[in-house]
Write a protein that holds these residues in place. Sequence first.
Motif, mmCIF file in Angstrom:
data_model
loop_
_atom_site.group_PDB
_atom_site.id
_atom_site.type_symbol
_atom_site.label_atom_id
_atom_site.label_comp_id
_atom_site.label_asym_id
_atom_site.label_seq_id
_atom_site.Cartn_x
_atom_site.Cartn_y
_atom_site.Cartn_z
ATOM 1 N N LYS A 122 9.149 -13.540 8.437
ATOM 2 C CA LYS A 122 9.095 -13.913 7.025
ATOM 3 C C LYS A 122 9.887 -12.911 6.204
ATOM 4 O O LYS A 122 10.164 -11.780 6.642
ATOM 5 C CB LYS A 122 7.646 -13.987 6.532
ATOM 6 N N ASP A 123 10.271 -13.327 4.996
ATOM 7 C CA ASP A 123 10.964 -12.457 4.052
ATOM 8 C C ASP A 123 10.040 -12.194 2.860
ATOM 9 O O ASP A 123 9.323 -13.098 2.412
ATOM 10 C CB ASP A 123 12.255 -13.104 3.543
ATOM 11 N N ILE A 124 10.049 -10.987 2.372
ATOM 12 C CA ILE A 124 9.251 -10.623 1.198
ATOM 13 C C ILE A 124 10.184 -10.033 0.140
ATOM 14 O O ILE A 124 10.891 -9.056 0.405
ATOM 15 C CB ILE A 124 8.154 -9.588 1.546
ATOM 16 N N SER A 125 10.195 -10.643 -1.035
ATOM 17 C CA SER A 125 11.009 -10.143 -2.149
ATOM 18 C C SER A 125 10.088 -9.730 -3.293
ATOM 19 O O SER A 125 9.045 -10.357 -3.519
ATOM 20 C CB SER A 125 11.978 -11.218 -2.652
ATOM 21 N N PHE A 126 10.477 -8.709 -4.015
ATOM 22 C CA PHE A 126 9.685 -8.264 -5.169
ATOM 23 C C PHE A 126 10.585 -7.497 -6.134
ATOM 24 O O PHE A 126 11.701 -7.103 -5.787
ATOM 25 C CB PHE A 126 8.501 -7.407 -4.734
ATOM 26 N N THR A 127 10.085 -7.301 -7.339
ATOM 27 C CA THR A 127 10.851 -6.559 -8.340
ATOM 28 C C THR A 127 10.139 -5.261 -8.691
ATOM 29 O O THR A 127 8.908 -5.167 -8.641
ATOM 30 C CB THR A 127 11.064 -7.383 -9.621
ATOM 31 N N VAL A 128 10.940 -4.268 -9.050
ATOM 32 C CA VAL A 128 10.440 -2.986 -9.544
ATOM 33 C C VAL A 128 11.316 -2.587 -10.725
ATOM 34 O O VAL A 128 12.371 -3.181 -10.959
ATOM 35 C CB VAL A 128 10.502 -1.883 -8.460
ATOM 36 N N ASP A 129 10.893 -1.581 -11.470
ATOM 37 C CA ASP A 129 11.754 -1.038 -12.508
ATOM 38 C C ASP A 129 12.951 -0.372 -11.838
ATOM 39 O O ASP A 129 12.813 0.265 -10.793
ATOM 40 C CB ASP A 129 10.979 -0.016 -13.342
ATOM 41 N N GLU A 130 14.122 -0.506 -12.452
ATOM 42 C CA GLU A 130 15.332 0.014 -11.820
ATOM 43 C C GLU A 130 15.266 1.522 -11.587
ATOM 44 O O GLU A 130 15.894 2.052 -10.659
ATOM 45 C CB GLU A 130 16.568 -0.335 -12.650
ATOM 46 N N THR A 131 14.473 2.230 -12.400
ATOM 47 C CA THR A 131 14.348 3.680 -12.221
ATOM 48 C C THR A 131 13.559 4.041 -10.973
ATOM 49 O O THR A 131 13.619 5.184 -10.503
ATOM 50 C CB THR A 131 13.663 4.324 -13.438
ATOM 51 N N GLU A 132 12.803 3.063 -10.439
ATOM 52 C CA GLU A 132 11.995 3.321 -9.244
ATOM 53 C C GLU A 132 12.563 2.685 -7.984
ATOM 54 O O GLU A 132 11.999 2.841 -6.895
ATOM 55 C CB GLU A 132 10.560 2.821 -9.472
ATOM 56 N N ALA A 133 13.688 1.987 -8.122
ATOM 57 C CA ALA A 133 14.261 1.273 -6.974
ATOM 58 C C ALA A 133 14.674 2.226 -5.861
ATOM 59 O O ALA A 133 14.441 1.961 -4.670
ATOM 60 C CB ALA A 133 15.453 0.437 -7.430
ATOM 61 N N ASP A 139 13.497 5.235 -5.145
ATOM 62 C CA ASP A 139 12.311 5.775 -4.471
ATOM 63 C C ASP A 139 11.664 4.722 -3.579
ATOM 64 O O ASP A 139 11.195 5.030 -2.473
ATOM 65 C CB ASP A 139 11.299 6.284 -5.498
ATOM 66 N N ALA A 140 11.629 3.475 -4.058
ATOM 67 C CA ALA A 140 11.037 2.393 -3.263
ATOM 68 C C ALA A 140 11.811 2.175 -1.963
ATOM 69 O O ALA A 140 11.216 2.050 -0.880
ATOM 70 C CB ALA A 140 11.007 1.106 -4.077
ATOM 71 N N ASP A 155 0.836 -1.199 0.000
ATOM 72 C CA ASP A 155 0.000 0.000 0.000
ATOM 73 C C ASP A 155 0.875 1.255 0.000
ATOM 74 O O ASP A 155 0.593 2.225 -0.720
ATOM 75 C CB ASP A 155 -0.920 0.000 1.220
ATOM 76 N N LEU A 156 1.936 1.242 0.780
ATOM 77 C CA LEU A 156 2.873 2.365 0.800
ATOM 78 C C LEU A 156 3.498 2.585 -0.575
ATOM 79 O O LEU A 156 3.600 3.717 -1.053
ATOM 80 C CB LEU A 156 3.979 2.101 1.830
ATOM 81 N N LEU A 157 3.915 1.496 -1.199
ATOM 82 C CA LEU A 157 4.543 1.601 -2.514
ATOM 83 C C LEU A 157 3.545 2.110 -3.561
ATOM 84 O O LEU A 157 3.883 2.919 -4.420
ATOM 85 C CB LEU A 157 5.116 0.248 -2.936
ATOM 86 N N LYS A 185 0.932 4.028 -3.044
ATOM 87 C CA LYS A 185 0.668 5.452 -2.817
ATOM 88 C C LYS A 185 1.828 6.317 -3.297
ATOM 89 O O LYS A 185 1.640 7.497 -3.606
ATOM 90 C CB LYS A 185 0.400 5.696 -1.332
ATOM 91 N N ALA A 186 3.022 5.739 -3.360
ATOM 92 C CA ALA A 186 4.189 6.458 -3.876
ATOM 93 C C ALA A 186 4.289 6.347 -5.396
ATOM 94 O O ALA A 186 5.244 6.857 -5.998
ATOM 95 C CB ALA A 186 5.462 5.919 -3.222
ATOM 96 N N GLY A 187 3.313 5.681 -6.022
ATOM 97 C CA GLY A 187 3.298 5.546 -7.474
ATOM 98 C C GLY A 187 4.315 4.561 -8.013
ATOM 99 O O GLY A 187 4.736 4.649 -9.163
ATOM 100 N N ILE A 188 4.711 3.585 -7.174
ATOM 101 C CA ILE A 188 5.728 2.610 -7.570
ATOM 102 C C ILE A 188 5.055 1.299 -7.939
ATOM 103 O O ILE A 188 4.319 0.709 -7.134
ATOM 104 C CB ILE A 188 6.744 2.393 -6.429
ATOM 105 N N ASN A 189 5.299 0.837 -9.153
ATOM 106 C CA ASN A 189 4.684 -0.389 -9.642
ATOM 107 C C ASN A 189 5.535 -1.599 -9.258
ATOM 108 O O ASN A 189 6.729 -1.632 -9.518
ATOM 109 C CB ASN A 189 4.527 -0.331 -11.158
ATOM 110 N N VAL A 190 4.905 -2.583 -8.635
ATOM 111 C CA VAL A 190 5.592 -3.799 -8.196
ATOM 112 C C VAL A 190 5.202 -4.941 -9.112
ATOM 113 O O VAL A 190 4.038 -5.074 -9.505
ATOM 114 C CB VAL A 190 5.210 -4.139 -6.735
#
Length: 404
Positions: free
Chosen positions: A301-312, A314-315, A279-281, A283-288
């Motif tokens: 637990k561990d949570i892994s995900f990918t984003v576009d490198e241009t948004e890393a 900011d994330a 939800d935080l991501l 609201k920051a306009g970051i696509n996961v």
Amino acid sequence: MLVVKKFGGSSVANKERIFNVARRCIDDYKKGNKVVVVLSAMGDTTDDLIALANDINPDAPKREMDMLLSIGEQQSVALMAMAMAKLGVPAISLNAFQVAMHTTSQYSNARFKRVDKDRILHELDAGKIVIVTGFQGVNKYDDITTLGRGGSDTTAVAIAATLNADRCEIFTDVDGVYTADPRIVKNARKLPEISYDEMLELASLGAQVLHNRSVEMAKKYGVTLVVRSSLNESEGTLVREVNTVEKMLVSGVACDKHAARIALIGVKNEPGVAFKVFDLLAKAGINVDMILQSVGRDDKKDISFTVDETEAKDAMKVLKENKDRLTITDFQDEENVAKLSIVGAGMQTNPGVAARMFGALYDAGVNIRMISTSEIRITVLIDLADVDRAMNAVHAEFMEEIEN
């Protein structure tokens, strides 16, 4: 007939190519068609402008970046109108404000809200070829916005949908949509046609022939697309709802070399934590994109995900600012990764596709970091250094189906 033609930056990279595009558009115009042309910036203009901005301020405000980057398309359309006038054909260039092309206010990644058609129709009725800036729009504050890389495709589709155009042609430096990037896979094959859903997956997964939002919009409004070369008369690839060709098992292999992986280590294993993170991501306009959750020890637990490198960047900033609230013990982030995907409507009814893909990667010595699937797609995250070898291996595995 009303035709919308979009030309990419390589198609208008110099004087010779500008006149080549002008002549192709004039050929359609002289057949009695109404012609709207959408242009990208010339050649490497956008990259040059970004480099110039980074030299001044590496953290430049996105609003100012949009103001700067819009220069490229305005240069293209003005020069194209001049070229057509030189060839004796009436033409007019229009920017996003003059059209007006209304967008949301998310600078550098805006979305269309609506396109006014009155000015374009007025100029067409006056017998002119209308040349429109791609990639840009105007928000409610009358600020220039841009649509993200490849956004000129979306501009063309938006105009075609608004005008109910008979045809929307996307011209590029390749002959159409290929089963893989021919610069990486030498025996890649051009597809005569492909469905919206397959093209949308490929575009979203790194195939750079079409902007993913342009395919999304084309599907929504039923705009038939033709992807073809601006450098020859090849028929290109038809993108539409119904693919009459018998479904191939795999229609294409795509890679995205601009991914970044973020891992949140030692998050509390309790309801609502994942929601808070994403939800935080959002609201920051970051696509996961790809998401993997694994349960460790001590109720963590561990949570892994990918984003576009241009948004890393900011994330990571958003997550670190909320580290305690999100119960994150530690972070990992890396950019030397890539997403490799296979796409095909035929996968829905054929078992064992994933096993064949993973087998091909194993034989090529490629390690899989993460896996994500849909009905018509399988995506794996791998090391960036392995991506070209992996792409060739996977393409070769399914070549028999692709050729048939």
